[in-house]
Design a protein around this motif. Structure first.
Motif, PDB file in Angstrom:
ATOM      1  N   ALA A  64       0.830  -1.208   0.000  1.00 46.72           N
ATOM      2  CA  ALA A  64       0.000   0.000   0.000  1.00 46.72           C
ATOM      3  C   ALA A  64       0.864   1.257   0.000  1.00 46.72           C
ATOM      4  CB  ALA A  64      -0.934  -0.004   1.211  1.00 46.72           C
TER       5      ALA A  64
ATOM      6  N   LEU B 173       2.375   1.762  -3.527  1.00 44.15           N
ATOM      7  CA  LEU B 173       1.381   2.283  -4.476  1.00 44.15           C
ATOM      8  C   LEU B 173       1.090   3.753  -4.198  1.00 44.15           C
ATOM      9  CD1 LEU B 173      -1.200  -0.638  -4.779  1.00 44.15           C
ATOM     10  CD2 LEU B 173       0.602   0.014  -6.396  1.00 44.15           C
ATOM     11  N   GLY B 174       0.990   4.124  -2.936  1.00 41.83           N
ATOM     12  CA  GLY B 174       0.751   5.515  -2.595  1.00 41.83           C
ATOM     13  C   GLY B 174       1.874   6.423  -3.064  1.00 41.83           C
TER      14      GLY B 174
ATOM     15  N   THR C 293      -6.442  -2.603  -3.960  1.00 42.18           N
ATOM     16  CA  THR C 293      -5.336  -1.782  -3.447  1.00 42.18           C
ATOM     17  C   THR C 293      -4.983  -0.655  -4.407  1.00 42.18           C
ATOM     18  OG1 THR C 293      -3.752  -3.401  -4.351  1.00 42.18           O
ATOM     19  CG2 THR C 293      -4.382  -3.622  -2.032  1.00 42.18           C
TER      20      THR C 293
ATOM     21  N   ALA D 227      -5.239   3.484  -3.629  1.00 41.16           N
ATOM     22  CA  ALA D 227      -4.080   4.347  -3.843  1.00 41.16           C
ATOM     23  C   ALA D 227      -4.340   5.462  -4.858  1.00 41.16           C
ATOM     24  CB  ALA D 227      -2.889   3.513  -4.298  1.00 41.16           C
TER      25      ALA D 227
ATOM     26  N   ARG E  20      -3.428   6.881 -12.967  1.00 35.37           N
ATOM     27  CA  ARG E  20      -3.644   7.731 -11.792  1.00 35.37           C
ATOM     28  C   ARG E  20      -4.790   8.686 -12.089  1.00 35.37           C
ATOM     29  NH1 ARG E  20      -2.375  12.730  -9.709  1.00 35.37           N
ATOM     30  NH2 ARG E  20      -1.853  12.808  -7.488  1.00 35.37           N
TER      31      ARG E  20
END
Length: 246
Positions: free
Chosen positions: A118, A121-122, A212, A216, A245
């Motif tokens: 996580a 990905l963030g 997930t 993110a 994104r």
């Protein structure tokens, strides 16, 4: 994540020999070309095979890896000056700096815990511009690739700098969505030196990856099941993802 493999120069050379012509490189170069990506980051770049290819078409390529041994080998290659080499993790990258982020060689699986995955990905969402793309692959857990990581099925030989190298895998534990294994290397001949590296990889299925990624800040755009472009099915060996994104 493997330990000695990324620190011992002899094993870095073995890694480079095995990964110099990877079948996934063509896929990610094609992704970058199709997207017209000009600023690309290769996360977990290893010895730089993909980053060097990407530098021939993108304006700026950053290659990121936490292992100094891998980057040392990458920087020694002809044409390496076309790439910006960074030792570290995604947390060390600038914000909104890239159009495309790639993770190849099953790098996504070295983030063993859910918290590590996580966080990564963030950070990748942070370093991509809005509308930027994250492309990566992971082994499909349903295919149980680790069942072939036996001394009998995985044994391989190569010659590096005139020295014979024999290597094989041996699974030590399968537990809670992770697989731990030891890679054995025999270096040289009569008597050969036995060197081991130990690894643990996470196996996440597609629904978990989708969840997930959404948390993110990504939207999954496509999922393939193999390097030939075939669509993903439960029997596919790979989960090859492109996510944007949002």
């Amino acid at each position: 994540m493997a330990d000695e493999l990324y620190a011992d120069p002899r094993l870095v050379a073995v890694y480079d020999a095995w990964n110099g012509g990877r079948w996934d490189v063509e896929h990610y170069v094609s992704v970058a070309r199709t997207l017209g990506a000009r600023r690309v980051v290769d996360v977990g770049c290893g010895t730089g095979t993909l980053a060097m290819e990407l530098s021939e078409q993108a304006d700026h390529v950053t290659a990121l890896d936490p292992a100094a041994g891998m980057l040392h080998a990458a920087r020694a290659k002809a044409g390496a000056e076309a790439v910006t080499w960074v030792q570290g993790t995604a947390a060390d990258l600038p914000e909104s700096a890239f159009d495309l982020a790639v993770m190849t060689g099953h790098v996504a699986q070295v983030f063993v815990t859910d918290e590590q995955w996580a966080a990564t990905l963030g950070q990748l969402a942070r370093v991509l511009v809005t509308g930027g793309v994250l492309a990566f692959e992971t082994r499909n857990p349903a295919a149980q690739a680790w069942r072939r990581w036996t001394p009998e099925d995985s044994r391989a030989e190569t010659v590096i700098a005139g020295q014979r190298v024999e290597s094989w895998h041996e699974v030590t534990e399968v537990r809670d969505g992770t697989v731990s294994f030891t890679t054995h290397h025999l270096l040289g001949a009569g008597p050969a030196e036995h060197v081991e590296s130990r690894s643990t990889l996470a196996f996440r299925d597609l629904p978990m990856l989708e969840r997930t990624l959404e948390v993110a800040g990504f939207s999954v755009e496509s999922v393939q099941g193999d390097w030939d472009g075939s669509p993903f099915t439960e029997a596919s060996p790979e989960i090859i993802v492109m996510a944007r994104r949002v």
